[in-house]
Design an enzyme around this catalytic site. Structure first.
Site, short mmCIF file in Angstrom:
data_model
loop_
_atom_site.label_atom_id
_atom_site.label_comp_id
_atom_site.label_asym_id
_atom_site.label_seq_id
_atom_site.Cartn_x
_atom_site.Cartn_y
_atom_site.Cartn_z
N ILE A 111 0.86 -1.18 0.00
CA ILE A 111 0.00 0.00 0.00
C ILE A 111 0.90 1.23 0.00
O ILE A 111 1.65 1.48 0.95
CB ILE A 111 -0.94 0.02 1.22
N ASP A 112 0.81 1.99 -1.09
CA ASP A 112 1.67 3.16 -1.27
C ASP A 112 0.85 4.28 -1.93
O ASP A 112 1.16 4.73 -3.02
CB ASP A 112 2.88 2.77 -2.13
N VAL A 113 -0.22 4.67 -1.24
CA VAL A 113 -1.22 5.59 -1.80
C VAL A 113 -1.06 6.97 -1.18
O VAL A 113 -1.25 7.16 0.02
CB VAL A 113 -2.65 5.05 -1.55
#
Length: 220
Positions: free
Chosen positions: A142-144
């Site tokens: 998760i790299d939002v």
């Protein structure tokens, strides 16, 4: 290449694009590396690649190599995909979800993401995608980000529970967060407390100054 050489002295911008989602996307030579930046932060390669590479190393390259199915929420320029494919030699399926088509256009042009055979890019909102997908995953990255801010949904129970449901037993979540004030610090502590004994969670603070990484293993 002169651009690369001169970039050890001063960053050299070679491409700039307006985006309705990311505002500005810039491709720059910086210290001999080609990087993608938004208005206020590094979006891919450069420091972000180092951060996510550390997270993958914490999980273990050899372990990841044996996985079948990886989900990446937030592709940007795809630097973590390059680490998976080129360094770890991951041969399984990679699904990358990115909300900004302009970012993927830049990533394909400058970093050849479209030439990676085991990668499928989906243009979608991360929240919408996790609601719809029927697959399960060994690794969910998760790299939002929206520039330097993180959408609130990432820290809400509904999203967390859905991501946990999509994660296979003995699989891992790698969550990259940004901590720049006390509110962010408190938010991350609350996030940490949402995982019970079915999970093994580790926090890695101060990765490249402002980033805090979580690795979460599903035990049961």
């Amino acid at each position: 290449m002169l651009h690369k050489l001169f970039s050890y002295f001063i960053p050299i911008n070679i491409y700039k694009k307006k985006s309705s989602i990311s505002e500005t996307i810039e491709v720059t030579w910086n210290n001999g590396e080609l990087v993608i930046d938004s208005k206020n932060t590094n979006y891919s390669y450069g420091s972000l690649q180092r951060i996510l590479r550390k997270g993958l190393k914490y999980i273990g390259f050899e372990r990841i190599k044996k996985f079948d199915n990886v989900l990446l929420l937030g592709v940007a320029g795809g630097s973590v995909i390059k680490t998976l494919v080129e360094e770890i030699k991951f041969k399984g399926k990679i699904t990358g979800v990115e909300i900004d088509p302009a970012m993927i256009e830049v990533a394909n042009t400058y970093f050849k993401l479209n030439e990676i055979p085991n990668l499928n890019i989906v243009i979608d909102d991360a929240f919408e995608f996790v609601l719809k997908t029927k697959e399960t995953y060994d690794l969910i990255i998760i790299d939002v980000f929206q520039d330097t801010t993180m959408p609130n949904f990432l820290f809400e129970d509904f999203f967390i529970n859905r991501v946990n449901f999509l994660l296979r037993k003995d699989g891992f979540i790698l969550f990259n967060t940004m901590v720049i004030n006390d509110g962010n610090r408190e938010r991350n502590l609350n996030y940490k407390n949402k995982f019970n004994g079915n999970y093994s969670l580790r926090m890695y603070p101060k990765v490249e100054t402002h980033n805090e990484l979580f690795t979460i293993k599903k035990l049961h």
